[in-house]
Design a protein around this motif. Sequence first.
Motif, PDB file in Angstrom:
ATOM      1  N   THR A  25       0.817  -1.060  -0.063  1.00 36.35           N
ATOM      2  CA  THR A  25      -0.083  -0.179  -0.048  1.00 36.35           C
ATOM      3  C   THR A  25       0.990   1.189   0.200  1.00 36.35           C
ATOM      4  O   THR A  25       1.964   1.163   0.418  1.00 36.35           O
ATOM      5  N   SER A  26       0.385   2.419  -0.642  1.00 32.78           N
ATOM      6  CA  SER A  26       0.986   3.531  -0.806  1.00 32.78           C
ATOM      7  C   SER A  26       0.388   4.643   0.089  1.00 32.78           C
ATOM      8  O   SER A  26      -1.083   4.512  -0.096  1.00 32.78           O
ATOM      9  N   SER A  27       0.973   5.295   0.786  1.00 38.00           N
ATOM     10  CA  SER A  27       0.391   6.183   1.425  1.00 38.00           C
ATOM     11  C   SER A  27       0.634   7.654   1.031  1.00 38.00           C
ATOM     12  O   SER A  27       1.898   8.179   0.784  1.00 38.00           O
ATOM     13  N   ALA A  28      -0.273   8.373   0.494  1.00 39.13           N
ATOM     14  CA  ALA A  28      -0.308   9.633  -0.357  1.00 39.13           C
ATOM     15  C   ALA A  28       0.118  10.682   0.755  1.00 39.13           C
ATOM     16  O   ALA A  28      -0.578  10.884   1.608  1.00 39.13           O
ATOM     17  N   VAL A  29       0.856  11.522   0.531  1.00 38.89           N
ATOM     18  CA  VAL A  29       1.308  12.796   1.403  1.00 38.89           C
ATOM     19  C   VAL A  29       0.414  13.842   0.912  1.00 38.89           C
ATOM     20  O   VAL A  29       0.057  14.128  -0.247  1.00 38.89           O
ATOM     21  N   THR A  30      -0.328  14.338   2.134  1.00 39.18           N
ATOM     22  CA  THR A  30      -1.267  15.399   2.038  1.00 39.18           C
ATOM     23  C   THR A  30      -0.373  16.922   2.187  1.00 39.18           C
ATOM     24  O   THR A  30       0.113  16.849   3.179  1.00 39.18           O
ATOM     25  N   CYS A  31      -0.296  17.490   0.997  1.00 42.02           N
ATOM     26  CA  CYS A  31       0.518  18.799   1.218  1.00 42.02           C
ATOM     27  C   CYS A  31      -0.270  19.805   2.103  1.00 42.02           C
ATOM     28  O   CYS A  31      -1.419  20.422   1.528  1.00 42.02           O
ATOM     29  N   ASN A  32       0.150  20.000   3.182  1.00 44.87           N
ATOM     30  CA  ASN A  32      -0.270  20.966   4.218  1.00 44.87           C
ATOM     31  C   ASN A  32       0.685  21.449   5.033  1.00 44.87           C
ATOM     32  O   ASN A  32       1.250  20.973   5.705  1.00 44.87           O
ATOM     33  N   VAL A  33       1.012  22.962   4.360  1.00 43.05           N
ATOM     34  CA  VAL A  33       2.215  23.597   5.148  1.00 43.05           C
ATOM     35  C   VAL A  33       1.873  23.815   6.466  1.00 43.05           C
ATOM     36  O   VAL A  33       2.972  23.907   7.203  1.00 43.05           O
ATOM     37  N   LEU A  34       0.779  23.533   7.046  1.00 41.86           N
ATOM     38  CA  LEU A  34       0.421  23.802   8.509  1.00 41.86           C
ATOM     39  C   LEU A  34       1.203  22.377   9.280  1.00 41.86           C
ATOM     40  O   LEU A  34       1.498  22.496  10.603  1.00 41.86           O
ATOM     41  N   GLU A  35       1.134  21.318   8.388  1.00 41.92           N
ATOM     42  CA  GLU A  35       2.001  20.093   8.995  1.00 41.92           C
ATOM     43  C   GLU A  35       3.362  20.623   9.604  1.00 41.92           C
ATOM     44  O   GLU A  35       4.061  20.067  10.037  1.00 41.92           O
ATOM     45  N   LEU A  36       3.837  21.726   9.017  1.00 41.93           N
ATOM     46  CA  LEU A  36       5.274  22.197   9.065  1.00 41.93           C
ATOM     47  C   LEU A  36       5.275  23.098  10.536  1.00 41.93           C
ATOM     48  O   LEU A  36       6.366  23.559  10.656  1.00 41.93           O
ATOM     49  N   ALA A  37       4.199  23.195  10.918  1.00 41.33           N
ATOM     50  CA  ALA A  37       4.170  24.007  12.354  1.00 41.33           C
ATOM     51  C   ALA A  37       5.504  23.815  13.166  1.00 41.33           C
ATOM     52  O   ALA A  37       5.869  24.716  13.879  1.00 41.33           O
ATOM     53  N   PRO A  38       5.865  22.385  13.562  1.00 43.48           N
ATOM     54  CA  PRO A  38       6.940  22.343  14.511  1.00 43.48           C
ATOM     55  C   PRO A  38       8.074  22.917  13.992  1.00 43.48           C
ATOM     56  O   PRO A  38       9.151  22.880  15.015  1.00 43.48           O
ATOM     57  N   CYS A  39       8.148  23.508  12.770  1.00 41.38           N
ATOM     58  CA  CYS A  39       9.520  23.796  12.231  1.00 41.38           C
ATOM     59  C   CYS A  39       9.502  25.434  12.341  1.00 41.38           C
ATOM     60  O   CYS A  39      10.662  25.990  12.054  1.00 41.38           O
ATOM     61  N   LEU A  40       8.481  25.980  12.663  1.00 50.50           N
ATOM     62  CA  LEU A  40       8.240  27.477  12.480  1.00 50.50           C
ATOM     63  C   LEU A  40       9.645  28.090  13.481  1.00 50.50           C
ATOM     64  O   LEU A  40      10.146  29.099  12.985  1.00 50.50           O
ATOM     65  N   ALA A  41       9.917  27.777  14.476  1.00 52.18           N
ATOM     66  CA  ALA A  41      10.801  28.452  15.382  1.00 52.18           C
ATOM     67  C   ALA A  41      12.119  28.172  14.942  1.00 52.18           C
ATOM     68  O   ALA A  41      12.949  28.979  14.824  1.00 52.18           O
TER      69      ALA A  41
END
Length: 96
Positions: A25-41
């Motif tokens: 099975t392949s899991s498609a990535v859902t592009c959501n920039v909010l997923e990168l919130a842990p990287c903001l700092a």
Amino acid sequence: MMNKLFVFPLVVVVALLVMSTNVPTSSAVTCNVLELAPCLAAMTSPAPPSRACCTKLREQKPCLCQYKKDPTLRGYVDSPNARRVASTCGVAFPTC
């Protein structure tokens, strides 16, 4: 009677084969920039990226070119800090 004795084991063998087949099975990535919130700092300061940031960055890697094409996000994705975070997390920075 003989027919039932033959059919039952056949059904069991087929069921076991179906259940043991490993279907990739392949899991498609859902592009959501909010997923990168842990990287903001880390992307807006010299702070090192967290483990959560690196995990999310790896997950969102297929989306980075899409983010670079967005005029609202381009400045963050192309920033020196974003490149530093990607490098620290071991994520190759995309060339789009």
